[in-house]
Scaffold this motif. Structure first.
Motif, PDB file in Angstrom:
ATOM      1  N   GLN A  63       0.825  -1.217   0.000  1.00  8.76           N
ATOM      2  CA  GLN A  63       0.000   0.000   0.000  1.00  8.76           C
ATOM      3  C   GLN A  63       0.859   1.267   0.000  1.00  8.76           C
ATOM      4  OE1 GLN A  63      -3.159  -0.714  -0.427  1.00  8.76           O
ATOM      5  NE2 GLN A  63      -2.650  -2.867  -0.094  1.00  8.76           N
ATOM      6  N   LEU A  64       2.179   1.116   0.175  1.00  5.85           N
ATOM      7  CA  LEU A  64       3.054   2.300   0.121  1.00  5.85           C
ATOM      8  C   LEU A  64       3.205   2.739  -1.337  1.00  5.85           C
ATOM      9  CD1 LEU A  64       5.826   1.141   2.636  1.00  5.85           C
ATOM     10  CD2 LEU A  64       4.125   2.919   3.023  1.00  5.85           C
ATOM     11  N   SER A  65       3.324   4.042  -1.562  1.00  6.12           N
ATOM     12  CA  SER A  65       3.418   4.576  -2.931  1.00  6.12           C
ATOM     13  C   SER A  65       4.835   5.012  -3.272  1.00  6.12           C
ATOM     14  CB  SER A  65       2.502   5.792  -3.069  1.00  6.12           C
ATOM     15  OG  SER A  65       1.198   5.464  -2.705  1.00  6.12           O
ATOM     16  N   TYR A  66       5.213   4.804  -4.521  1.00  2.00           N
ATOM     17  CA  TYR A  66       6.550   5.183  -5.004  1.00  2.00           C
ATOM     18  C   TYR A  66       6.460   5.656  -6.455  1.00  2.00           C
ATOM     19  CZ  TYR A  66       7.805   1.821  -1.313  1.00  2.00           C
ATOM     20  OH  TYR A  66       7.890   1.133  -0.144  1.00  2.00           O
ATOM     21  N   GLY A  67       7.596   6.128  -6.960  1.00  2.00           N
ATOM     22  CA  GLY A  67       7.756   6.391  -8.388  1.00  2.00           C
ATOM     23  C   GLY A  67       8.718   5.364  -8.967  1.00  2.00           C
ATOM     24  N   VAL A  68       9.055   5.534 -10.241  1.00  2.00           N
ATOM     25  CA  VAL A  68      10.050   4.652 -10.875  1.00  2.00           C
ATOM     26  C   VAL A  68      11.126   5.548 -11.493  1.00  2.00           C
ATOM     27  CG1 VAL A  68      10.462   2.798 -12.529  1.00  2.00           C
ATOM     28  CG2 VAL A  68       8.274   2.907 -11.335  1.00  2.00           C
ATOM     29  N   TYR A  69      12.364   5.282 -11.129  1.00  2.00           N
ATOM     30  CA  TYR A  69      13.478   6.170 -11.479  1.00  2.00           C
ATOM     31  C   TYR A  69      14.660   5.381 -12.028  1.00  2.00           C
ATOM     32  CZ  TYR A  69      10.716   8.819  -8.118  1.00  2.00           C
ATOM     33  OH  TYR A  69       9.677   9.412  -7.464  1.00  2.00           O
ATOM     34  N   ALA A  70      15.525   6.077 -12.781  1.00  2.00           N
ATOM     35  CA  ALA A  70      16.823   5.505 -13.134  1.00  2.00           C
ATOM     36  C   ALA A  70      17.869   6.284 -12.342  1.00  2.00           C
ATOM     37  CB  ALA A  70      17.078   5.641 -14.632  1.00  2.00           C
ATOM     38  N   VAL A  71      18.678   5.554 -11.576  1.00  2.00           N
ATOM     39  CA  VAL A  71      19.772   6.181 -10.827  1.00  2.00           C
ATOM     40  C   VAL A  71      21.043   5.918 -11.617  1.00  2.00           C
ATOM     41  CG1 VAL A  71      21.095   6.159  -8.678  1.00  2.00           C
ATOM     42  CG2 VAL A  71      18.620   5.798  -8.615  1.00  2.00           C
ATOM     43  N   SER A  72      21.743   6.971 -12.015  1.00  2.00           N
ATOM     44  CA  SER A  72      22.954   6.766 -12.821  1.00  2.00           C
ATOM     45  C   SER A  72      24.155   7.424 -12.169  1.00  2.00           C
ATOM     46  CB  SER A  72      22.743   7.310 -14.238  1.00  2.00           C
ATOM     47  OG  SER A  72      22.233   8.620 -14.189  1.00  2.00           O
TER      48      SER A  72
ATOM     49  N   SER B 115      12.836   3.383  -4.776  1.00  2.00           N
ATOM     50  CA  SER B 115      12.909   3.842  -3.381  1.00  2.00           C
ATOM     51  C   SER B 115      13.591   5.199  -3.250  1.00  2.00           C
ATOM     52  CB  SER B 115      13.688   2.813  -2.581  1.00  2.00           C
ATOM     53  OG  SER B 115      14.980   2.692  -3.159  1.00  2.00           O
ATOM     54  N   ILE B 116      12.964   6.214  -3.815  1.00  2.00           N
ATOM     55  CA  ILE B 116      13.534   7.567  -3.710  1.00  2.00           C
ATOM     56  C   ILE B 116      12.534   8.460  -2.996  1.00  2.00           C
ATOM     57  CG2 ILE B 116      14.119   9.621  -5.088  1.00  2.00           C
ATOM     58  CD1 ILE B 116      15.489   7.544  -7.002  1.00  2.00           C
ATOM     59  N   ILE B 117      13.023   9.184  -2.006  1.00  2.00           N
ATOM     60  CA  ILE B 117      12.148  10.157  -1.332  1.00  2.00           C
ATOM     61  C   ILE B 117      12.876  11.491  -1.207  1.00  2.00           C
ATOM     62  CG2 ILE B 117      10.745   8.533   0.004  1.00  2.00           C
ATOM     63  CD1 ILE B 117      12.486   9.364   2.470  1.00  2.00           C
ATOM     64  N   GLN B 118      12.096  12.538  -1.195  1.00  2.00           N
ATOM     65  CA  GLN B 118      12.659  13.855  -0.913  1.00  2.00           C
ATOM     66  C   GLN B 118      12.687  14.009   0.604  1.00  2.00           C
ATOM     67  OE1 GLN B 118      10.603  17.144  -2.739  1.00  2.00           O
ATOM     68  NE2 GLN B 118      12.046  18.646  -1.917  1.00  2.00           N
ATOM     69  N   VAL B 119      13.875  14.228   1.159  1.00  2.00           N
ATOM     70  CA  VAL B 119      14.052  14.275   2.617  1.00  2.00           C
ATOM     71  C   VAL B 119      13.966  15.713   3.133  1.00  2.00           C
ATOM     72  CG1 VAL B 119      15.619  13.687   4.504  1.00  2.00           C
ATOM     73  CG2 VAL B 119      15.496  12.216   2.518  1.00  2.00           C
ATOM     74  N   THR B 120      14.600  16.628   2.426  1.00  2.00           N
ATOM     75  CA  THR B 120      14.461  18.059   2.717  1.00  2.00           C
ATOM     76  C   THR B 120      14.306  18.776   1.377  1.00  2.00           C
ATOM     77  OG1 THR B 120      16.783  18.737   2.479  1.00  2.00           O
ATOM     78  CG2 THR B 120      16.126  17.819   4.622  1.00  2.00           C
ATOM     79  N   TYR B 121      14.225  20.114   1.396  1.00  2.00           N
ATOM     80  CA  TYR B 121      13.983  20.825   0.136  1.00  2.00           C
ATOM     81  C   TYR B 121      15.101  20.580  -0.892  1.00  2.00           C
ATOM     82  CZ  TYR B 121      17.439  24.496   0.911  1.00  2.00           C
ATOM     83  OH  TYR B 121      18.610  25.169   1.067  1.00  2.00           O
ATOM     84  N   ASP B 122      16.317  20.246  -0.406  1.00  2.00           N
ATOM     85  CA  ASP B 122      17.394  19.996  -1.373  1.00  2.00           C
ATOM     86  C   ASP B 122      18.135  18.681  -1.106  1.00  2.00           C
ATOM     87  OD1 ASP B 122      18.814  20.630   0.899  1.00  2.00           O
ATOM     88  OD2 ASP B 122      20.136  22.090  -0.080  1.00  2.00           O
ATOM     89  N   THR B 123      17.451  17.733  -0.482  1.00  2.00           N
ATOM     90  CA  THR B 123      18.083  16.436  -0.194  1.00  2.00           C
ATOM     91  C   THR B 123      17.138  15.296  -0.551  1.00  2.00           C
ATOM     92  OG1 THR B 123      19.080  17.498   1.739  1.00  2.00           O
ATOM     93  CG2 THR B 123      19.331  15.113   1.589  1.00  2.00           C
ATOM     94  N   VAL B 124      17.687  14.279  -1.209  1.00  2.00           N
ATOM     95  CA  VAL B 124      16.898  13.071  -1.490  1.00  2.00           C
ATOM     96  C   VAL B 124      17.607  11.865  -0.889  1.00  2.00           C
ATOM     97  CG1 VAL B 124      15.739  13.826  -3.615  1.00  2.00           C
ATOM     98  CG2 VAL B 124      18.023  12.813  -3.742  1.00  2.00           C
ATOM     99  N   ALA B 125      16.847  10.791  -0.682  1.00  2.00           N
ATOM    100  CA  ALA B 125      17.420   9.532  -0.208  1.00  2.00           C
ATOM    101  C   ALA B 125      17.070   8.445  -1.212  1.00  2.00           C
ATOM    102  CB  ALA B 125      16.847   9.175   1.162  1.00  2.00           C
ATOM    103  N   VAL B 126      18.013   7.528  -1.421  1.00  2.00           N
ATOM    104  CA  VAL B 126      17.757   6.363  -2.269  1.00  2.00           C
ATOM    105  C   VAL B 126      18.293   5.116  -1.578  1.00  2.00           C
ATOM    106  CG1 VAL B 126      19.802   6.973  -3.678  1.00  2.00           C
ATOM    107  CG2 VAL B 126      18.203   5.266  -4.527  1.00  2.00           C
ATOM    108  N   SER B 127      17.484   4.070  -1.581  1.00  2.00           N
ATOM    109  CA  SER B 127      17.899   2.814  -0.954  1.00  2.00           C
ATOM    110  C   SER B 127      18.497   1.909  -2.028  1.00  2.00           C
ATOM    111  CB  SER B 127      16.678   2.151  -0.314  1.00  2.00           C
ATOM    112  OG  SER B 127      17.015   0.854   0.117  1.00  2.00           O
ATOM    113  N   MET B 128      19.776   1.560  -1.873  1.00  2.00           N
ATOM    114  CA  MET B 128      20.499   0.808  -2.908  1.00  2.00           C
ATOM    115  C   MET B 128      21.047  -0.493  -2.345  1.00  2.00           C
ATOM    116  SD  MET B 128      21.363   0.951  -6.129  1.00  2.00           S
ATOM    117  CE  MET B 128      20.726   2.570  -6.514  1.00  2.00           C
TER     118      MET B 128
END
Ligand SMILES: Cc1cc2nc3c(=O)[nH]c(=O)nc-3n(C[C@H](O)[C@H](O)[C@H](O)COP(=O)(O)O)c2cc1C
Length: 164
Positions: free
Chosen positions: A8-17, A31-44
């Motif tokens: 039930q959790l929502s995500y997008g689909v991205y290419a990390v390069s 698994s990408i989220i915006q953490v702050t206005y200029d920071t993102v997190a990705v689970s790799m």
């Protein structure tokens, strides 16, 4: 625990390069989220070649994939490893700050790797956004639900959302 609740959790689909020396490498990540206005997190996943290259290169790009992304693009990037294949040879890209961006993407972010947090299987990389742009106002970003329900795609074991 009812594992279905995680669906039930929502995500997008991205290419990390990122880069292996001068060679473009990368993979698909939801698994990408915006953490702050200029920071993102990705689970790799630790086993992904992209993980190793992100740590060495210390910068990465995120292409926000559009709904009309060819399934071949997702197959090249998400179901094989840059250890054996030059995945980006088969994909139309633009280059920003030395990083390959999927040309058909809705937009992109360029990030500097600033921190890392580890779990048993995945590292959560924190990226400070140094640049970004919208590439298309008309295309819609692909959600993870759209990828499964409309594109009939699936996810490999390395994806954090893999439920078996
Ligand atoms: C829809 C989809 C979502 C994925 N999400 C992630 C993710 O968030 N994190 C991750 O580590 N792998 C994820 N993967 C798996 C990687 O893309 C895959 O393991 C890839 O082959 C790794 O390639 P590499 O060895 O060149 O890095 C996903 C794959 C797909 C198809």
């Amino acid at each position: 625990m009812d594992k279905n609740v995680l669906r039930q959790l929502s995500y997008g689909v991205y290419a990390v390069s990122t880069l292996d020396g001068e060679r473009a490498v990368g993979c698909i990540a939801n698994s990408i989220i915006q953490v702050t206005y200029d920071t993102v997190a990705v689970s790799m996943n630790h086993t992904n070649f992209t993980h190793e290259c992100m740590e060495k290169t210390k910068k990465f790009a995120i292409s926000i994939l559009a709904e009309d992304t060819e399934m071949n693009t997702i197959a090249f990037l998400g179901f094989q490893s840059g250890r054996e294949k030059n995945k980006f040879e088969h994909i139309e890209t633009i280059t920003v700050d030395g990083l390959s961006i999927v040309k058909n993407a809705v937009g992109y972010l360029i990030c500097e790797l600033v921190d890392k947090m580890d779990t048993e299987t995945h590292s959560v990389f924190l990226g400070k956004i140094t640049d970004g742009a919208v590439l298309s106002d008309s295309k819609k970003p692909m959600t993870y639900a759209y990828y499964h329900e409309v594109k009939k795609g699936n996810s490999p074991k390395a994806a954090p959302t893999y439920l078996g």
